[in-house]
Design a protein around this motif. Sequence first.
Motif, PDB file in Angstrom:
ATOM      1  N   UNK A  23       0.943  -1.151   0.212  1.00 25.15           N
ATOM      2  CA  UNK A  23       0.178   0.134  -0.284  1.00 25.15           C
ATOM      3  C   UNK A  23       1.218   1.152   0.190  1.00 25.15           C
ATOM      4  N   UNK A  30       1.747   7.258  -6.628  1.00 23.32           N
ATOM      5  CA  UNK A  30       0.471   8.373  -6.674  1.00 23.32           C
ATOM      6  C   UNK A  30       0.631   9.353  -6.210  1.00 23.32           C
TER       7      UNK A  30
ATOM      8  N   UNK B  73      -6.310  10.406 -14.884  1.00 20.12           N
ATOM      9  CA  UNK B  73      -7.143  11.097 -13.548  1.00 20.12           C
ATOM     10  C   UNK B  73      -7.429  10.031 -12.950  1.00 20.12           C
ATOM     11  N   UNK B  76      -4.952   6.785 -12.556  1.00 21.18           N
ATOM     12  CA  UNK B  76      -4.546   6.851 -10.239  1.00 21.18           C
ATOM     13  C   UNK B  76      -5.505   7.592  -9.235  1.00 21.18           C
ATOM     14  N   UNK B  77      -6.442   7.623  -9.644  1.00 19.82           N
ATOM     15  CA  UNK B  77      -7.571   7.066  -8.560  1.00 19.82           C
ATOM     16  C   UNK B  77      -7.627   5.609  -7.800  1.00 19.82           C
ATOM     17  N   UNK B  79      -5.483   3.599  -8.783  1.00 18.97           N
ATOM     18  CA  UNK B  79      -3.250   3.007  -8.499  1.00 18.97           C
ATOM     19  C   UNK B  79      -3.699   4.101  -6.853  1.00 18.97           C
ATOM     20  N   UNK B  80      -4.448   5.198  -6.339  1.00 21.66           N
ATOM     21  CA  UNK B  80      -4.869   5.365  -5.158  1.00 21.66           C
ATOM     22  C   UNK B  80      -5.380   4.591  -4.010  1.00 21.66           C
ATOM     23  N   UNK B  81      -6.506   4.527  -4.436  1.00 22.08           N
ATOM     24  CA  UNK B  81      -7.683   3.862  -3.254  1.00 22.08           C
ATOM     25  C   UNK B  81      -6.848   2.204  -3.121  1.00 22.08           C
ATOM     26  N   UNK B  83      -4.129   1.395  -2.454  1.00 21.92           N
ATOM     27  CA  UNK B  83      -2.603   2.215  -1.868  1.00 21.92           C
ATOM     28  C   UNK B  83      -3.271   1.939  -0.758  1.00 21.92           C
ATOM     29  N   UNK B  84      -4.243   2.689  -0.559  1.00 14.98           N
ATOM     30  CA  UNK B  84      -4.889   2.739   1.055  1.00 14.98           C
ATOM     31  C   UNK B  84      -6.380   1.595   0.686  1.00 14.98           C
ATOM     32  N   UNK B  86      -4.801  -1.461   0.308  1.00 18.61           N
ATOM     33  CA  UNK B  86      -3.798  -2.616   0.987  1.00 18.61           C
ATOM     34  C   UNK B  86      -3.626  -1.926   2.574  1.00 18.61           C
ATOM     35  N   UNK B  87      -3.380  -0.444   2.866  1.00 20.82           N
ATOM     36  CA  UNK B  87      -3.379  -0.215   4.492  1.00 20.82           C
ATOM     37  C   UNK B  87      -5.137  -0.596   5.505  1.00 20.82           C
ATOM     38  N   UNK B 213     -13.618   7.281   0.610  1.00 19.65           N
ATOM     39  CA  UNK B 213     -13.571   6.353   1.668  1.00 19.65           C
ATOM     40  C   UNK B 213     -13.992   5.474   1.691  1.00 19.65           C
TER      41      UNK B 213
END
Lengths: 54, 229
Positions: A23, A30, B73, B76-77, B79-81, B83-84, B86-87, B213
Amino acid sequence: MTTQTVATTNTSTASIVFAAAAGMMLLFFSGYAQATILHDAAHDQRHAMAFPCH
Amino acid sequence: MPMKLLTSAVFAGVAAGLIAALLQFTFVTSSLLEGELYEAGAKVHFAVDGSPQSPRGGAEIDFAAEPMRYVMTMAFNVVTYVGFGFLLVALMALAEARGLTKITPRQGLIWGIAGFIAIQLAPAIGQPPVLPGSIGADIGPRQAWWMATLLTAGLAMWLLAFGRGLLPLLAVPLLLAPQLVGAPTLDTYFGVTPAELAAQFSAMSLGYAAAGWAALGFFAAYFYTREAA
């Protein structure tokens, strides 16, 4: 039983750490990486997510 | 076991990222584009001709003219989500492994909202989402404050949810501390964009992030519990 529990805990700890690391890598890419091509591609999304990147 | 975390984070991140991108195009992008007109000088607020106001609008999203911009855009939305995501699933798994809770999709919604508060809202109180054309303090201190704020706010969320005894009370100083220290700011105002437009962009961005979120938390828990069965 005890051995089983320890083994399970170890596996899940490793996978939790792995997931957290994956993550953070994606978020660095990003949200933070400064390479111009990445920055331009991610630009609108970084603004909207309020990532402090420039 | 790692497979479960991997697939639930990816599925949830893709779903939430696509929803977020759709919301961004609908509600956020036009004010961002309008901000860029002021940033580039194509529009000037309080122009030198002495007019006391600037006309609203003039920047509409045009997928045909700049397809790559909007594809990126959206990408990257996602990829970002992811990433979040995974956390988030890592923390869900941690909470379950320690016997603190049993994850359900409805509970996932709360996790997502807590993530929004920690990662978006708490830092935004000191550093609101900025429209293109805004000038801010040095990037280094701003990033440090941002990171410290989301970490303390994240810990506060965790203590509120799972802290025993008096520990949840620690959330109050954790949430207050970064705001009392204060985000780095400049001594002067530099903005070239109308205040109303910047405020609209900030508020819309936060709304977009809240929805993204909430979707992420729900889908993360949904796929996480499905894979577990």
